[in-house]
Design an enzyme around this catalytic site. Structure first.
Site, PDB file in Angstrom:
ATOM      1  N   CYS A  83     -36.516 -49.183  46.153  1.00 51.06           N
ATOM      2  CA  CYS A  83     -37.777 -48.938  45.457  1.00 51.06           C
ATOM      3  C   CYS A  83     -38.940 -49.690  46.140  1.00 51.06           C
ATOM      4  O   CYS A  83     -39.411 -49.237  47.185  1.00 51.06           O
ATOM      5  CB  CYS A  83     -37.604 -49.275  43.986  1.00 51.06           C
ATOM      6  SG  CYS A  83     -38.828 -48.482  42.975  1.00 51.06           S
ATOM      7  N   HIS A 168     -32.915 -47.808  41.480  1.00 47.75           N
ATOM      8  CA  HIS A 168     -32.137 -49.054  41.360  1.00 47.75           C
ATOM      9  C   HIS A 168     -30.708 -48.714  40.944  1.00 47.75           C
ATOM     10  O   HIS A 168     -30.509 -48.254  39.815  1.00 47.75           O
ATOM     11  CB  HIS A 168     -32.717 -49.931  40.249  1.00 47.75           C
ATOM     12  CG  HIS A 168     -34.067 -50.489  40.520  1.00 47.75           C
ATOM     13  ND1 HIS A 168     -34.274 -51.828  40.741  1.00 47.75           N
ATOM     14  CD2 HIS A 168     -35.286 -49.905  40.599  1.00 47.75           C
ATOM     15  CE1 HIS A 168     -35.576 -52.050  40.930  1.00 47.75           C
ATOM     16  NE2 HIS A 168     -36.208 -50.904  40.852  1.00 47.75           N
ATOM     17  N   GLU A 170     -28.418 -51.218  40.965  1.00 49.43           N
ATOM     18  CA  GLU A 170     -27.822 -52.521  40.616  1.00 49.43           C
ATOM     19  C   GLU A 170     -27.882 -52.824  39.120  1.00 49.43           C
ATOM     20  O   GLU A 170     -27.199 -53.732  38.651  1.00 49.43           O
ATOM     21  CB  GLU A 170     -28.497 -53.647  41.426  1.00 49.43           C
ATOM     22  CG  GLU A 170     -29.883 -54.062  40.989  1.00 49.43           C
ATOM     23  CD  GLU A 170     -30.987 -53.123  41.458  1.00 49.43           C
ATOM     24  OE1 GLU A 170     -30.699 -52.047  42.013  1.00 49.43           O
ATOM     25  OE2 GLU A 170     -32.169 -53.472  41.246  1.00 49.43           O
TER      26      GLU A 170
HETATM   27  N1  GLN Z   1     -44.042 -49.283  41.815  1.00 52.30           N
HETATM   28  C1  GLN Z   1     -43.579 -50.454  42.495  1.00 52.30           C
HETATM   29  C2  GLN Z   1     -44.380 -50.709  43.763  1.00 52.30           C
HETATM   30  O1  GLN Z   1     -45.210 -49.999  44.119  1.00 52.30           O
HETATM   31  C3  GLN Z   1     -42.105 -50.331  42.837  1.00 52.30           C
HETATM   32  C4  GLN Z   1     -41.258 -50.306  41.587  1.00 52.30           C
HETATM   33  C5  GLN Z   1     -39.850 -50.765  41.763  1.00 52.30           C
HETATM   34  O2  GLN Z   1     -39.500 -51.430  42.750  1.00 52.30           O
HETATM   35  N2  GLN Z   1     -39.047 -50.488  40.784  1.00 52.30           N
HETATM   36  O3  GLN Z   1     -44.182 -51.639  44.425  1.00 52.30           O
END
Ligand code: GLN
Length: 191
Positions: A83, A168, A170
């Protein structure tokens, strides 16, 4: 996975979702290490850039003077971005634009499925995962292997010694996740 092949897997521990990786890593017989310094980085066979907030993570990488050290490490070690970590690995970042390490030739749009209220669970290869303010990947080259898609969007990809997931795995309490197993295998391939 070869049982005798065990590694130390690091998670960059400046911000974000770090410790929930531990049971997944230990379930594979690998060792978990929270990475905060250059010394820590020297002890890990592969590094997870965790989910969290990519802008904050970048600020902390700069504040702790880890940028050059990470660039060196990324050259020849397996790295898995989750992410926010995927955002850090992109070639270009939008919504809004920000700096990134350019490890994978992909464009990434932040918060592309909406904000917190639009965050959702989803099954990837039968394994439940969480999309949390997730980014959307556009691959710029066919060399990127797509492990899984959500509708048409690539959400789990691999390129060279890099892996990225926009979700995610995890947070799910079934250890280890298929994605952790794939990262272990990526490390095994490079050793
Ligand atoms: N929206 C977040 C970002 O731009 C990422 C979200 C996440 O890691 N769950 O960094």
């Amino acid at each position: 996975m070869t049982p005798n092949n065990n590694f130390t897997i690091g998670v960059l521990a400046l911000q974000g979702c770090v410790y929930p990786h531990r049971p997944h890593i230990e379930a594979m017989g690998d060792a978990f290490k929270a990475v905060k310094t250059e010394q820590d980085l020297k002890q890990v066979d592969g590094l997870i850039l965790p989910g969290g907030e990519s802008t904050t993570m970048l600020k902390l990488i700069n504040a702790f003077k880890l940028k050059d050290v990470l660039v060196e490490y990324f050259k020849d070690h397996p790295v898995w971005g989750i992410c926010a970590g995927t955002i850090l690995m992109a070639k270009t970042v939008t919504n809004p634009e920000q700096d990134s390490f350019g490890l994978i030739n992909m464009d990434v749009e932040r918060n592309s499925y909406g904000r917190q209220l639009e965050s959702t669970h989803y099954k990837i290869e039968g394994y439940p995962v969480s999309f949390i303010r997730a980014p959307r990947i556009s691959c710029n080259t066919p060399d990127i292997h797509v492990h899984a898609r959500r509708d048409d969007d690539p959400v789990w990809i691999e390129y060279d010694h890099y892996m990225a997931t926009t979700f995610h795995p995890e947070m799910t309490l079934q250890f280890p996740s298929p994605m952790h197993t794939a990262f272990h295998n990526l490390i095994a391939d490079k050793n």
